[in-house]
Design an enzyme around this catalytic site. Sequence first.
Site, PDB file in Angstrom:
ATOM      1  N   ARG B 338      97.644  -7.164 -45.889  1.00  0.00           N
ATOM      2  CA  ARG B 338      97.283  -6.526 -47.159  1.00  0.00           C
ATOM      3  C   ARG B 338      95.850  -6.056 -47.227  1.00  0.00           C
ATOM      4  O   ARG B 338      95.566  -4.978 -47.736  1.00  0.00           O
ATOM      5  CB  ARG B 338      97.515  -7.524 -48.282  1.00  0.00           C
ATOM      6  CG  ARG B 338      98.966  -7.799 -48.421  1.00  0.00           C
ATOM      7  CD  ARG B 338      99.244  -8.888 -49.374  1.00  0.00           C
ATOM      8  NE  ARG B 338     100.688  -8.946 -49.519  1.00  0.00           N
ATOM      9  CZ  ARG B 338     101.324  -9.831 -50.245  1.00  0.00           C
ATOM     10  NH1 ARG B 338     100.657 -10.752 -50.892  1.00  0.00           N
ATOM     11  NH2 ARG B 338     102.623  -9.798 -50.321  1.00  0.00           N
ATOM     12  N   GLU B 433      99.173 -21.966 -56.028  1.00  0.00           N
ATOM     13  CA  GLU B 433      98.088 -20.990 -55.966  1.00  0.00           C
ATOM     14  C   GLU B 433      96.777 -21.568 -56.509  1.00  0.00           C
ATOM     15  O   GLU B 433      95.690 -21.107 -56.151  1.00  0.00           O
ATOM     16  CB  GLU B 433      98.488 -19.719 -56.746  1.00  0.00           C
ATOM     17  CG  GLU B 433      97.512 -18.583 -56.558  1.00  0.00           C
ATOM     18  CD  GLU B 433      97.952 -17.264 -57.197  1.00  0.00           C
ATOM     19  OE1 GLU B 433      99.159 -17.086 -57.448  1.00  0.00           O
ATOM     20  OE2 GLU B 433      97.074 -16.420 -57.432  1.00  0.00           O
ATOM     21  N   ARG B 443      96.039 -14.041 -47.748  1.00  0.00           N
ATOM     22  CA  ARG B 443      97.373 -14.614 -47.681  1.00  0.00           C
ATOM     23  C   ARG B 443      98.362 -13.579 -47.163  1.00  0.00           C
ATOM     24  O   ARG B 443      98.338 -12.422 -47.568  1.00  0.00           O
ATOM     25  CB  ARG B 443      97.824 -15.067 -49.069  1.00  0.00           C
ATOM     26  CG  ARG B 443      99.274 -15.519 -49.103  1.00  0.00           C
ATOM     27  CD  ARG B 443      99.662 -16.072 -50.434  1.00  0.00           C
ATOM     28  NE  ARG B 443      99.783 -15.079 -51.486  1.00  0.00           N
ATOM     29  CZ  ARG B 443     100.800 -14.230 -51.614  1.00  0.00           C
ATOM     30  NH1 ARG B 443     101.797 -14.221 -50.748  1.00  0.00           N
ATOM     31  NH2 ARG B 443     100.832 -13.373 -52.611  1.00  0.00           N
ATOM     32  N   LEU B 449     105.130 -18.234 -52.047  1.00  0.00           N
ATOM     33  CA  LEU B 449     106.323 -18.941 -52.506  1.00  0.00           C
ATOM     34  C   LEU B 449     106.570 -20.127 -51.583  1.00  0.00           C
ATOM     35  O   LEU B 449     106.894 -21.232 -52.016  1.00  0.00           O
ATOM     36  CB  LEU B 449     107.525 -17.997 -52.501  1.00  0.00           C
ATOM     37  CG  LEU B 449     107.386 -16.743 -53.369  1.00  0.00           C
ATOM     38  CD1 LEU B 449     108.672 -15.919 -53.331  1.00  0.00           C
ATOM     39  CD2 LEU B 449     107.062 -17.115 -54.799  1.00  0.00           C
TER      40      LEU B 449
HETATM   41  C1  FAD Z   1     104.027  -9.423 -58.975  1.00  0.00           C
HETATM   42  C2  FAD Z   1     103.900 -10.522 -57.952  1.00  0.00           C
HETATM   43  C3  FAD Z   1     104.749 -10.565 -56.865  1.00  0.00           C
HETATM   44  C4  FAD Z   1     104.644 -11.580 -55.921  1.00  0.00           C
HETATM   45  N1  FAD Z   1     105.513 -11.584 -54.868  1.00  0.00           N
HETATM   46  C5  FAD Z   1     105.429 -12.591 -53.966  1.00  0.00           C
HETATM   47  C6  FAD Z   1     106.346 -12.650 -52.887  1.00  0.00           C
HETATM   48  O1  FAD Z   1     107.218 -11.802 -52.736  1.00  0.00           O
HETATM   49  N2  FAD Z   1     106.260 -13.682 -52.030  1.00  0.00           N
HETATM   50  C7  FAD Z   1     105.318 -14.646 -52.175  1.00  0.00           C
HETATM   51  O2  FAD Z   1     105.313 -15.575 -51.381  1.00  0.00           O
HETATM   52  N3  FAD Z   1     104.455 -14.617 -53.203  1.00  0.00           N
HETATM   53  C8  FAD Z   1     104.481 -13.622 -54.098  1.00  0.00           C
HETATM   54  N4  FAD Z   1     103.586 -13.590 -55.136  1.00  0.00           N
HETATM   55  C9  FAD Z   1     102.659 -14.708 -55.335  1.00  0.00           C
HETATM   56  C10 FAD Z   1     103.367 -15.887 -55.956  1.00  0.00           C
HETATM   57  O3  FAD Z   1     104.310 -15.436 -56.892  1.00  0.00           O
HETATM   58  C11 FAD Z   1     102.436 -16.846 -56.679  1.00  0.00           C
HETATM   59  O4  FAD Z   1     101.319 -17.084 -55.931  1.00  0.00           O
HETATM   60  C12 FAD Z   1     103.132 -18.170 -56.913  1.00  0.00           C
HETATM   61  O5  FAD Z   1     104.361 -17.960 -57.540  1.00  0.00           O
HETATM   62  C13 FAD Z   1     102.291 -19.121 -57.712  1.00  0.00           C
HETATM   63  O6  FAD Z   1     103.065 -20.250 -58.057  1.00  0.00           O
HETATM   64  P1  FAD Z   1     102.420 -21.506 -58.734  1.00  0.00           P
HETATM   65  O7  FAD Z   1     103.496 -22.497 -58.896  1.00  0.00           O
HETATM   66  O8  FAD Z   1     101.223 -21.930 -57.987  1.00  0.00           O
HETATM   67  O9  FAD Z   1     101.871 -21.021 -60.137  1.00  0.00           O
HETATM   68  P2  FAD Z   1     102.520 -20.143 -61.340  1.00  0.00           P
HETATM   69  O10 FAD Z   1     103.887 -19.682 -61.062  1.00  0.00           O
HETATM   70  O11 FAD Z   1     101.479 -19.143 -61.681  1.00  0.00           O
HETATM   71  O12 FAD Z   1     102.662 -21.169 -62.488  1.00  0.00           O
HETATM   72  C14 FAD Z   1     101.598 -21.639 -63.232  1.00  0.00           C
HETATM   73  C15 FAD Z   1     102.126 -22.555 -64.283  1.00  0.00           C
HETATM   74  O13 FAD Z   1     101.043 -23.216 -64.894  1.00  0.00           O
HETATM   75  C16 FAD Z   1     101.154 -23.155 -66.293  1.00  0.00           C
HETATM   76  N5  FAD Z   1      99.808 -23.231 -66.815  1.00  0.00           N
HETATM   77  C17 FAD Z   1      98.729 -22.470 -66.487  1.00  0.00           C
HETATM   78  N6  FAD Z   1      97.641 -22.923 -67.134  1.00  0.00           N
HETATM   79  C18 FAD Z   1      98.031 -23.967 -67.873  1.00  0.00           C
HETATM   80  C19 FAD Z   1      97.371 -24.854 -68.743  1.00  0.00           C
HETATM   81  N7  FAD Z   1      96.067 -24.783 -68.966  1.00  0.00           N
HETATM   82  N8  FAD Z   1      98.107 -25.820 -69.347  1.00  0.00           N
HETATM   83  C20 FAD Z   1      99.439 -25.934 -69.123  1.00  0.00           C
HETATM   84  N9  FAD Z   1     100.103 -25.149 -68.289  1.00  0.00           N
HETATM   85  C21 FAD Z   1      99.408 -24.170 -67.679  1.00  0.00           C
HETATM   86  C22 FAD Z   1     101.905 -21.890 -66.573  1.00  0.00           C
HETATM   87  O14 FAD Z   1     102.538 -22.017 -67.817  1.00  0.00           O
HETATM   88  C23 FAD Z   1     102.891 -21.885 -65.415  1.00  0.00           C
HETATM   89  O15 FAD Z   1     103.985 -22.694 -65.759  1.00  0.00           O
HETATM   90  C24 FAD Z   1     103.671 -12.569 -56.077  1.00  0.00           C
HETATM   91  C25 FAD Z   1     102.815 -12.522 -57.161  1.00  0.00           C
HETATM   92  C26 FAD Z   1     102.897 -11.485 -58.072  1.00  0.00           C
HETATM   93  C27 FAD Z   1     101.897 -11.401 -59.171  1.00  0.00           C
END
Ligand code: FAD
Lengths: 251, 646
Positions: B338, B433, B443, B449
């Site tokens: 990327r 993340e 990344r 994921l």
């Molecule tokens: C459009 C898009 C497409 C993507 N496509 C891909 C892909 O194809 N393959 C891949 O591997 N990755 C992809 N990514 C990256 C990937 O989706 C994310 O990095 C990953 O899903 C992050 O997961 P997570 O569980 O760390 O956090 P998130 O899914 O961001 O979840 C964060 C959680 O924390 C909660 N939260 C946040 N702050 C607080 C707070 N202060 N108090 C309480 N709760 C809080 C939110 O409510 C949420 O439930 C993509 C990202 C985007 C934006």
Amino acid sequence: MEKNINITLKVWRQKNAREKGRFETYQVKDVSTGSSFLEMMDILNEQLINEGNEPVAFDHDCREGICGMCSLYINGRPHGPDDGVTTCQLHMRKFKDGDTIWIEPWRSAGFPVIKDLIVDRTAFDKIIASGGYVSVNTGGVPDANAIPIPKPDADEAMDAASCIGCGACVAACKNGSAMLFVSAKVSQLALLPQGKVEAARRAKNMVAKMDELGFGNCTNTGACEVECPKGISVAHIARLNREFLKAKVQD
Amino acid sequence: MAKIDARIPEGPVAQKWTNYKKNQKLVNPANKRKLDIIVVGTGLAGAAAAASFGEMGFNVKIFTIQDSPRRAHSIAAQGGINAAKNYPNDGDSVNRLFSDTVKGGDYRAREANVYRLAEVSTSIIDQCVAQGVPFAREYGGLLDNRSFGGAQVSRTFYARGQTGQQLLLGAYQALMRQVNLKTVKLYTRNELVDIVLVDGKARGIISRDLVTGETQRHFGHAVVMATGGYGNTFFLSTNAMGSNGSAAWQAYKKGAMFANPCFAQIHPTCIPVHGEFQSKLTLMSESLRNDGRIWVPAKKEDAEAIRAGKLKPTDIAEENRDYFLERRYPAFGNLVPRDVASRAAKERCDAGFGVGTTGLAVYLDFKESIERLGKDVIEARYGNLFQMYEKIVDDNPYDTPMMIYPAIHYTMGGVWVDYELQTTIPGLFCAGEANFSDHGANRLGASALMQGLADGYFVLPYTVQNYLADDIKTPRMTGDEKEFVETEKAVKDRFEKIRNVNGNRSVDSIHKELGLVMWDFVGMARNKEGLQQAIEKIRAIKKEFWSNVRIPGDKEGMNIELEKANRLADFIEIGELMAIDALNREESCGGHFREEFQTEDGEAMRQDDKFAYVSCWEYKGDGQEPELHKEELKFEDVKLIQRNYK
Ligand SMILES: Cc1cc2nc3c(=O)[nH]c(=O)nc-3n(C[C@H](O)[C@H](O)[C@H](O)COP(=O)(O)OP(=O)(O)OC[C@H]3O[C@@H](n4cnc5c(N)ncnc54)[C@H](O)[C@@H]3O)c2cc1C
Ligand code: SF4
Ligand code: FES
């Protein structure tokens, strides 16, 4: 080509669940037809804040039609006057200069209003908790390719699994039934060998929970399918009914 | 201070995780019931962890700011998830996924963590299939794979263009099953606003109920944060509107180190910006680069005519198109990582070859693959993405090329964690993340994921248990202890302070200003002078915020402006730390490109002798310079070489 339009909004305002709501009228000028509907709402809110008023509360998050957080009943249609999209994917090019747009929250016994255009959809989570899963724990599962799944089944399961849990089907239904939502999950899992084992029990538990939470009965009006932004088919309701009958027979 | 100890287990890299598990401490079932774990975030990492803890018999409380755990930002991931299954038999292995990830991260990730990630990746796919995740399949009924940027094998599993959605729903359903079994208690529309430390250990959180506006005190023997990335510092990004860095930032202010904040990923294939009221940027999945070819006009006059609306892309003859990725990187072509693809697009646009009305766009063209494979094949692969594009731009990508431009997408930096995913605060873990751990300076596609689910299903259940094994005698606290009461008071004061500014500007207007500074000076290309300016500008924005923000509405009940303002206050400070870190890192690596450090043909130049370390920043108080600590990175299994995708 993009142009700018002026519109009048009639927006439902309600301070909280206890107080009565009412429509307020707002003018929004020079909105680009290339803007999304929610960007238009942002412009309205910026205007309200600058006038020292409280902005309109509405739910949204991904703004690309996948999280199911946005809602809104726009000119009498859930997710507004475009087909196959959520409110966040609706664009102002669907409206004309001088239009009046009515914006309301989802209205349904199952979804009480929290504030303005925001409703409480936790009932959907409760329905999933009652059985919308395969009962496996983390670890100790077979290799992913151990059980081949015919591609048509996998594809149909994926169609059903596309439901975003937005609730438009409930809002569109005169009975306030959640059958399309429930059937999408029941159908997805019943189509896959991993989920088939519990299919009948799942159907029974989820339907019972739906009834308990105050959603209405399905009378096959088909309104849900028309308004579903993800094109979830009422054929899944038929599959749910079959699983449901199996469960009754087993009882 | 010898604060930075990654506590990597002994042994060769391939044995470390096995060795760890062999020596790890366990908690017996009767004691598990007496131990409380708080999980913040219901994305892939949080939901997977909480479901697994619940199944193991711990008492879990889980928090999300959305109305349902199913709506976490993970839901939006489109393209796919990597795993070293080697089903296509094209030469993949744990070792190759490991070395691809270390290399893709431009040698700024910790080998031991990355190896473990590659190792558990295969179990993730098994787990998801068992949960009923409808991955794409071939006619023979077996799972289908595709390739993604930075890899020469096909190891990406996918569920149409909705992979994140399906994986998250799998984890969500597993979580709701535990909610039903009462091992997990779910708090929706409830935001972590501070972390409570007792005797130096994380013992709970203060949260704010977003419906009532009231604060709450919650105790946990351990706290896991899985709160996602801080890409929205830039205002415009591909992240969901609610994605924020506040939880990570509160952890930092309480003593957790923040690692590599300047490593932010710019994604090459996003729909270009169209106007000043734009609220977010939409990603067009990287998987499109499998079949789409990226180009700009080879002649400047053609580009000018296109911008003026006098020519259409379809008017440009084949020989007058510059497929610049294929030209510059023949080995990887359109599938370079990327950061490389993004910079190459910027280079062409800066040189005057960009298209679209703004000149800040390049084409992604499917003409050739439609001719080769047929429209129906392309539709089956990308139909929903094409539809999404058409709804936004009002152009049909089957007939005319898409327009794309890079946008902020993902943050590799985050809360520093050791091998166990524990922060520098004992008992505070960080996953997904939100932590910095696995992707180095860049990344690879489909690896977030993988990391989220690896952390949640297959790492934290071991490491948190190992920590709690020493805690079985610690009784539950009530939340009335002075540490809880004092932290809650500080939170309330903070919210009052924001409300009392009573100025003239909306939260968004200040956030946009921050975003522009970030994009211009801390974005795709950075330099010393620009970063110094950025720091000054961000400090001025901070002042503006605290003297001029306006929050209408009440203290009680739902107040969305207040929620946003609280997060913006943190974004401003995060932005400053990103700039400070970028200024410190005098090299170009991955997503961090310092103009002073490039080769003659514009490729990134690392300075391994000086910067082969993780920068770990320690908070020193409001308005004070943070202190830098270094975790030196050792590369024992992957050879340090300049990345080369030519
Ligand atoms: C459009 C898009 C497409 C993507 N496509 C891909 C892909 O194809 N393959 C891949 O591997 N990755 C992809 N990514 C990256 C990937 O989706 C994310 O990095 C990953 O899903 C992050 O997961 P997570 O569980 O760390 O956090 P998130 O899914 O961001 O979840 C964060 C959680 O924390 C909660 N939260 C946040 N702050 C607080 C707070 N202060 N108090 C309480 N709760 C809080 C939110 O409510 C949420 O439930 C993509 C990202 C985007 C934006
Ligand atoms: S079935 Fe359709 S309308 Fe109903 S919740 Fe699912 S996506 Fe929304
Ligand atoms: S905001 Fe996510 S579907 Fe509309």
